[in-house]
Design a protein around this motif. Structure first.
Motif, PDB file in Angstrom:
ATOM      1  N   TYR A   9      66.463  67.306  43.374  1.00 55.40           N
ATOM      2  CA  TYR A   9      67.451  66.981  44.399  1.00 55.40           C
ATOM      3  C   TYR A   9      66.929  65.907  45.339  1.00 55.40           C
ATOM      4  O   TYR A   9      67.682  65.020  45.766  1.00 55.40           O
ATOM      5  CB  TYR A   9      67.847  68.235  45.179  1.00 55.40           C
ATOM      6  CG  TYR A   9      69.032  67.993  46.085  1.00 55.40           C
ATOM      7  CD1 TYR A   9      70.258  67.619  45.559  1.00 55.40           C
ATOM      8  CD2 TYR A   9      68.917  68.112  47.472  1.00 55.40           C
ATOM      9  CE1 TYR A   9      71.354  67.367  46.382  1.00 55.40           C
ATOM     10  CE2 TYR A   9      70.007  67.871  48.300  1.00 55.40           C
ATOM     11  CZ  TYR A   9      71.216  67.505  47.750  1.00 55.40           C
ATOM     12  OH  TYR A   9      72.292  67.248  48.567  1.00 55.40           O
ATOM     13  N   ALA A  10      65.633  65.937  45.653  1.00 50.38           N
ATOM     14  CA  ALA A  10      65.050  64.892  46.499  1.00 50.38           C
ATOM     15  C   ALA A  10      65.164  63.528  45.836  1.00 50.38           C
ATOM     16  O   ALA A  10      65.425  62.516  46.506  1.00 50.38           O
ATOM     17  CB  ALA A  10      63.588  65.222  46.807  1.00 50.38           C
ATOM     18  N   GLU A  11      64.985  63.479  44.517  1.00 47.19           N
ATOM     19  CA  GLU A  11      65.155  62.218  43.801  1.00 47.19           C
ATOM     20  C   GLU A  11      66.593  61.720  43.920  1.00 47.19           C
ATOM     21  O   GLU A  11      66.834  60.513  44.098  1.00 47.19           O
ATOM     22  CB  GLU A  11      64.782  62.394  42.324  1.00 47.19           C
ATOM     23  CG  GLU A  11      63.300  62.596  42.071  1.00 47.19           C
ATOM     24  CD  GLU A  11      62.481  61.411  42.530  1.00 47.19           C
ATOM     25  OE1 GLU A  11      62.758  60.283  42.088  1.00 47.19           O
ATOM     26  OE2 GLU A  11      61.549  61.610  43.352  1.00 47.19           O
ATOM     27  N   ARG A  12      67.521  62.625  43.842  1.00 53.60           N
ATOM     28  CA  ARG A  12      68.934  62.275  44.014  1.00 53.60           C
ATOM     29  C   ARG A  12      69.177  61.712  45.409  1.00 53.60           C
ATOM     30  O   ARG A  12      69.898  60.732  45.588  1.00 53.60           O
ATOM     31  CB  ARG A  12      69.769  63.529  43.763  1.00 53.60           C
ATOM     32  CG  ARG A  12      71.258  63.370  43.887  1.00 53.60           C
ATOM     33  CD  ARG A  12      71.934  64.723  43.663  1.00 53.60           C
ATOM     34  NE  ARG A  12      73.374  64.606  43.682  1.00 53.60           N
ATOM     35  CZ  ARG A  12      74.187  65.123  42.791  1.00 53.60           C
ATOM     36  NH1 ARG A  12      73.701  65.804  41.771  1.00 53.60           N
ATOM     37  NH2 ARG A  12      75.490  64.986  42.893  1.00 53.60           N
ATOM     38  N   TRP A  40      73.078  74.478  44.531  1.00 49.84           N
ATOM     39  CA  TRP A  40      74.465  74.076  44.298  1.00 49.84           C
ATOM     40  C   TRP A  40      74.555  73.093  43.128  1.00 49.84           C
ATOM     41  O   TRP A  40      75.478  73.154  42.328  1.00 49.84           O
ATOM     42  CB  TRP A  40      75.054  73.408  45.539  1.00 49.84           C
ATOM     43  CG  TRP A  40      75.230  74.303  46.720  1.00 49.84           C
ATOM     44  CD1 TRP A  40      75.191  75.668  46.749  1.00 49.84           C
ATOM     45  CD2 TRP A  40      75.492  73.888  48.064  1.00 49.84           C
ATOM     46  NE1 TRP A  40      75.397  76.125  48.025  1.00 49.84           N
ATOM     47  CE2 TRP A  40      75.581  75.054  48.851  1.00 49.84           C
ATOM     48  CE3 TRP A  40      75.641  72.645  48.673  1.00 49.84           C
ATOM     49  CZ2 TRP A  40      75.840  75.009  50.231  1.00 49.84           C
ATOM     50  CZ3 TRP A  40      75.891  72.600  50.034  1.00 49.84           C
ATOM     51  CH2 TRP A  40      75.991  73.767  50.799  1.00 49.84           C
ATOM     52  N   PHE A  41      73.578  72.181  43.090  1.00 54.20           N
ATOM     53  CA  PHE A  41      73.612  71.135  42.069  1.00 54.20           C
ATOM     54  C   PHE A  41      72.776  71.481  40.836  1.00 54.20           C
ATOM     55  O   PHE A  41      72.544  70.636  39.988  1.00 54.20           O
ATOM     56  CB  PHE A  41      73.170  69.806  42.682  1.00 54.20           C
ATOM     57  CG  PHE A  41      74.165  69.242  43.660  1.00 54.20           C
ATOM     58  CD1 PHE A  41      75.298  68.581  43.216  1.00 54.20           C
ATOM     59  CD2 PHE A  41      73.990  69.405  45.022  1.00 54.20           C
ATOM     60  CE1 PHE A  41      76.225  68.074  44.109  1.00 54.20           C
ATOM     61  CE2 PHE A  41      74.917  68.903  45.936  1.00 54.20           C
ATOM     62  CZ  PHE A  41      76.037  68.234  45.474  1.00 54.20           C
ATOM     63  N   LYS A  42      72.315  72.743  40.782  1.00 59.80           N
ATOM     64  CA  LYS A  42      71.621  73.280  39.610  1.00 59.80           C
ATOM     65  C   LYS A  42      70.422  72.416  39.214  1.00 59.80           C
ATOM     66  O   LYS A  42      70.257  72.017  38.058  1.00 59.80           O
ATOM     67  CB  LYS A  42      72.603  73.436  38.443  1.00 59.80           C
ATOM     68  CG  LYS A  42      73.754  74.385  38.776  1.00 59.80           C
ATOM     69  CD  LYS A  42      74.774  74.469  37.656  1.00 59.80           C
ATOM     70  CE  LYS A  42      75.919  75.391  38.061  1.00 59.80           C
ATOM     71  NZ  LYS A  42      76.985  75.449  37.050  1.00 59.80           N
ATOM     72  N   THR A  43      69.577  72.146  40.206  1.00 59.50           N
ATOM     73  CA  THR A  43      68.366  71.375  39.962  1.00 59.50           C
ATOM     74  C   THR A  43      67.236  71.954  40.808  1.00 59.50           C
ATOM     75  O   THR A  43      67.413  72.969  41.495  1.00 59.50           O
ATOM     76  CB  THR A  43      68.604  69.879  40.274  1.00 59.50           C
ATOM     77  OG1 THR A  43      67.444  69.131  39.894  1.00 59.50           O
ATOM     78  CG2 THR A  43      68.888  69.643  41.748  1.00 59.50           C
ATOM     79  N   GLU A 100      59.465  63.578  55.343  1.00 59.06           N
ATOM     80  CA  GLU A 100      58.888  64.810  55.890  1.00 59.06           C
ATOM     81  C   GLU A 100      59.145  65.991  54.965  1.00 59.06           C
ATOM     82  O   GLU A 100      58.279  66.850  54.759  1.00 59.06           O
ATOM     83  CB  GLU A 100      59.481  65.088  57.271  1.00 59.06           C
ATOM     84  CG  GLU A 100      59.089  64.070  58.326  1.00 59.06           C
ATOM     85  CD  GLU A 100      59.925  64.190  59.603  1.00 59.06           C
ATOM     86  OE1 GLU A 100      60.793  65.099  59.669  1.00 59.06           O
ATOM     87  OE2 GLU A 100      59.697  63.382  60.518  1.00 59.06           O
ATOM     88  N   THR A 101      60.340  66.046  54.385  1.00 59.09           N
ATOM     89  CA  THR A 101      60.688  67.130  53.475  1.00 59.09           C
ATOM     90  C   THR A 101      59.845  67.084  52.216  1.00 59.09           C
ATOM     91  O   THR A 101      59.352  68.114  51.736  1.00 59.09           O
ATOM     92  CB  THR A 101      62.186  67.053  53.118  1.00 59.09           C
ATOM     93  OG1 THR A 101      62.943  67.275  54.304  1.00 59.09           O
ATOM     94  CG2 THR A 101      62.568  68.075  52.063  1.00 59.09           C
ATOM     95  N   ARG A 102      59.663  65.896  51.680  1.00 59.68           N
ATOM     96  CA  ARG A 102      58.839  65.750  50.474  1.00 59.68           C
ATOM     97  C   ARG A 102      57.420  66.267  50.732  1.00 59.68           C
ATOM     98  O   ARG A 102      56.837  66.960  49.893  1.00 59.68           O
ATOM     99  CB  ARG A 102      58.781  64.282  50.045  1.00 59.68           C
ATOM    100  CG  ARG A 102      60.021  63.794  49.327  1.00 59.68           C
ATOM    101  CD  ARG A 102      59.819  62.365  48.860  1.00 59.68           C
ATOM    102  NE  ARG A 102      60.865  61.909  47.974  1.00 59.68           N
ATOM    103  CZ  ARG A 102      60.957  62.187  46.682  1.00 59.68           C
ATOM    104  NH1 ARG A 102      60.048  62.952  46.110  1.00 59.68           N
ATOM    105  NH2 ARG A 102      61.950  61.724  45.951  1.00 59.68           N
ATOM    106  N   LYS A 103      56.898  65.960  51.912  1.00 54.70           N
ATOM    107  CA  LYS A 103      55.543  66.409  52.258  1.00 54.70           C
ATOM    108  C   LYS A 103      55.509  67.921  52.428  1.00 54.70           C
ATOM    109  O   LYS A 103      54.617  68.600  51.898  1.00 54.70           O
ATOM    110  CB  LYS A 103      55.093  65.718  53.545  1.00 54.70           C
ATOM    111  CG  LYS A 103      53.667  66.041  53.955  1.00 54.70           C
ATOM    112  CD  LYS A 103      53.263  65.232  55.179  1.00 54.70           C
ATOM    113  CE  LYS A 103      51.833  65.556  55.589  1.00 54.70           C
ATOM    114  NZ  LYS A 103      51.428  64.769  56.803  1.00 54.70           N
ATOM    115  N   ALA A 104      56.489  68.468  53.143  1.00 56.57           N
ATOM    116  CA  ALA A 104      56.509  69.904  53.415  1.00 56.57           C
ATOM    117  C   ALA A 104      56.660  70.732  52.144  1.00 56.57           C
ATOM    118  O   ALA A 104      56.059  71.811  52.011  1.00 56.57           O
ATOM    119  CB  ALA A 104      57.643  70.233  54.387  1.00 56.57           C
TER     120      ALA A 104
END
Length: 201
Positions: free
Chosen positions: A165-168, A157-160, A191-195
């Protein structure tokens, strides 16, 4: 008497009535996940109204159904003032209209409908929450973003990229309205960053 703390089947008729409006903007993914986050937040805030919060998060985004998907992405998810874009206000207004119809059709009291619609009206565009129920819904609406599913969907959605997006999200996690929400966002994003191997890619 129904136990509102555990009997989520009390909302099944609302789910069924709202389901036709959930295909827009992947709300058939976003809304169930946000509903689950709302239940976690409600467990930590027993003083909140479970019916109002649960119904509001279930119905908060069905108004996107009335808006063209291209307009949703181009006008509602880009630019520095995207939260004050016309389509954001329109999806809230349409959400109030559609939620009122769904809740009346499924037999909810007018007092509950009024409280639910008060939250839906402005859930994206209102600068600050009005009360605890509002805070819980606003946090539940955001928390799904921090999951693997949320990052996977919203990065497009945010074109990244997922990493971008995780940085955002790192900047946005402190903007949640409740202490529980901030904690859940922080833990889930880690957890998402790791996965997604975001420390590498």
């Amino acid at each position: 008497m129904l136990d509102k703390t555990t009997d989520l089947s009390r909302y099944d008729a609302v789910w069924r009535a709202a389901e036709p409006y959930m295909r827009a903007r992947k709300n058939d993914v976003h809304i169930p996940l946000s509903f689950a986050w709302a239940q976690k937040l409600l467990a930590e805030h027993p003083e909140a109204d479970r019916d109002v919060c649960s119904l509001a998060i279930l119905l908060h985004d069905i108004g996107w159904y009335a808006i063209d998907m291209e307009d949703i992405i181009e006008k509602g998810f880009s630019g520095p003032n995207m939260l004050q874009s016309d389509v954001r206000y329109l999806h809230e207004a349409e959400g109030v209209r559609m939620a009122t119809e769904v809740l009346r059709e499924t037999g909810w009291e007018e007092a509950v409908i009024a409280q639910v619609c008060e939250i839906i009206d402005g859930h994206d565009t209102r600068p600050a929450p009005r009360h605890l129920n509002d805070r819980i819904v606003r946090d539940a609406d955001k928390l799904w973003r921090f999951s693997v599913t949320g990052v996977s969907v919203a990065c497009d959605w945010f074109k990244t990229t997922p990493h971008g997006y995780a940085e955002r999200l790192e900047e946005q996690k402190t903007e949640l309205e409740t202490e529980a929400g901030v904690r859940m966002a922080t833990e889930t994003l880690a957890e998402t960053r790791k996965a997604l191997m975001l420390h590498v890619i």
